[in-house]
Enzyme design. Structure first.
Site, PDB file in Angstrom:
ATOM      1  N   GLU A   1       0.840  -1.233  -0.162  1.00  0.00           N
ATOM      2  CA  GLU A   1      -0.083  -0.051   0.139  1.00  0.00           C
ATOM      3  C   GLU A   1       0.811   1.450   0.029  1.00  0.00           C
ATOM      4  O   GLU A   1       0.399   2.265   0.322  1.00  0.00           O
ATOM      5  CB  GLU A   1      -0.887  -0.026   1.193  1.00  0.00           C
TER       6      GLU A   1
ATOM      7  N   LYS B   1     -15.453  -1.164   2.155  1.00  0.00           N
ATOM      8  CA  LYS B   1     -14.817  -2.065   0.923  1.00  0.00           C
ATOM      9  C   LYS B   1     -15.631  -2.404   0.006  1.00  0.00           C
ATOM     10  O   LYS B   1     -16.465  -3.484   0.246  1.00  0.00           O
ATOM     11  CB  LYS B   1     -13.879  -2.937   1.295  1.00  0.00           C
TER      12      LYS B   1
END
Length: 427
Positions: free
Chosen positions: A205, A337
């Site tokens: 990330e 999400k």
């Protein structure tokens, strides 16, 4: 009517070099929407099913040609000719076509790609930016970013058990200035790590992934970076953690291998409470195993008034599970999400349910991302107030931040940045 006249699914690659699904939807007017879906590394057991081919000799079994075929055959036949502006009806059609509780037949990755692409095409047809199409005239709040600047756990090959160490810029007047703050802290941290001879390689990330001796040492180093960049920890910049505790919960214990600890739920609650007392931590995500609801209850009672407690693997963007959590007083926030649930309509329902209960909703990326920036538009369109989309490196993360900059510019004087007030669940 914005009739759907063509649908094309294809296999592309995500930021980890693994296949994922992309979809183009063409409308009668010639307008097109394109969307690509993300994929997670640490996943909740009750997430909607991401359909993979399982063919060992191709992409190590991670191909998505079956999901793509479903888009190009069954799904295409079912939604061809439907009005793209009728998102709820279209998503209902997809759900009925799949016919399972967890989207395991068609694949949540196939369904989400179509759901998103249809929305993008409809927004283009309406002449509206996507955030405005989602939220109407009330969409004007930029989200506070939780910026993952140190990676551990399943997102990095290092000694840290906690998966994400994040900075949260809160004192700035605009999103643009908050983003600048985050970038400056990121570069200050890189210099500190480099001066110590530590790794400045980045994880999935975009955050650094060095070997710290403990979580405490990592947090202390981040405080030094905040100060080095010219900001005040606890005032200008707060901290946030994603424990991803389900990843290190084994045999009824929270096993912090990097620190040689095996802790009960009560002991791990004490551990997190000690960190929250020592550091300006405003948010802790997945502080307990997804199935340890007693532990979650204990954690919520202990820290729920001073720290945002975010359920990710716990709630998996699912309104049924979130409703149960709200009724039992578990956590005070939900991570959103889009690929955990598989359609935009269900995603928006989870956000609205959280807000009605006084929970916050944090819009989130996945560790396997693409250049698709839809979550930035969702964050503004739904006035979510918070977004979690990685570090200040890797274009798959920066694409979301850049889209938020464009949205803020488009909004002009009516744009707002909530800062600390984004944490309205804390009293």
């Amino acid at each position: 009517m914005s009739a759907i006249v063509d649908i094309i699914g294809r296999e592309i690659l995500d930021s980890r070099g693994n296949p994922t699904v992309e979809c183009d939807v063409l409308l009668e007017s010639g307008t097109m929407g394109r969307a690509a879906v993300p994929s997670g590394a640490s996943t909740g057991s009750r997430e909607a099913i991401e359909l993979r081919d399982g063919e060992a000799g191709r992409y190590n079994g991670k191909g998505v040609l079956k999901a793509v075929e479903h888009i190009n055959t069954e799904i295409s036949e079912a939604i061809m000719g439907l009005d793209a502006s009728e998102q709820a009806f279209l998503d209902k059609t997809l759900l009925e076509l799949d016919g399972t509780d967890n989207k395991s037949r068609l694949g949540a990755n196939a369904m989400l790609a179509v759901s998103m692409a249809v929305a993008k095409a409809a927004a283009e047809e309406a002449g509206l930016p996507l955030y405005r199409y989602f939220g109407g005239s009330g969409a004007m709040q930029l989200p506070v970013p939780m910026m993952n600047i140190v990676n551990g756990g399943a997102h990095a090959n290092n000694s840290l058990d906690i998966q994400e160490f994040m900075i949260v810029p809160v004192s700035q007047p605009t999103f643009r200035e908050a983003l600048r703050c985050g970038a400056e802290v990121f570069h200050a941290l890189k210099k500190i790590l480099s001066d110590r001879g530590m790794s400045t390689a980045v994880g999935d990330e975009g955050g650094f992934a060095p070997n710290f001796g403990s979580n405490d040492e990592c947090l202390s180093t981040i405080l030094q970076a905040i100060e080095k960049a010219g900001y005040r920890a606890g005032e200008d910049v707060l901290l946030a953690l994603d424990c991803a505790a389900s990843e290190f919960y084994h045999d009824g214990k929270y096993q912090l291998a990097g620190e040689g600890l095996q802790l009960s739920s009560a002991e791990f609650t004490d551990y997190l409470a000690t960190l929250a007392d020592k550091f300006p931590i405003v948010s802790i995500e997945d502080g307990m195993h997804e199935g340890d609801w007693d532990g979650w209850k204990l954690l919520t009672e202990r820290l729920g008034k001073k720290v945002q407690l975010v359920g990710d693997d716990l709630f998996v963007t699912n309104t049924r599970i979130l409703k149960e959590g709200i009724e039992k007083g578990i956590a005070n926030s939900i991570l959103i999400k889009i690929n955990q649930i598989g359609t935009l309509t269900e995603t928006f329902a989870a956000i609205e349910m959280a807000k009605r209960a006084g929970y916050t909703a944090v819009i989130s990326h996945r560790s396997g991302e693409t250049e698709d920036s839809t979550i930035a538009d969702i964050a503004v369109g739904l006035n979510a107030g918070q977004i979690k989309t990685g570090s200040l490196s890797r274009s798959d993360r920066i694409s979301k931040y850049n889209q938020l900059l464009r949205i803020e510019e488009d909004l002009g004087d009516i744009a707002s940045y909530p800062g600390k007030s984004a944490f309205y669940n804390l009293r």
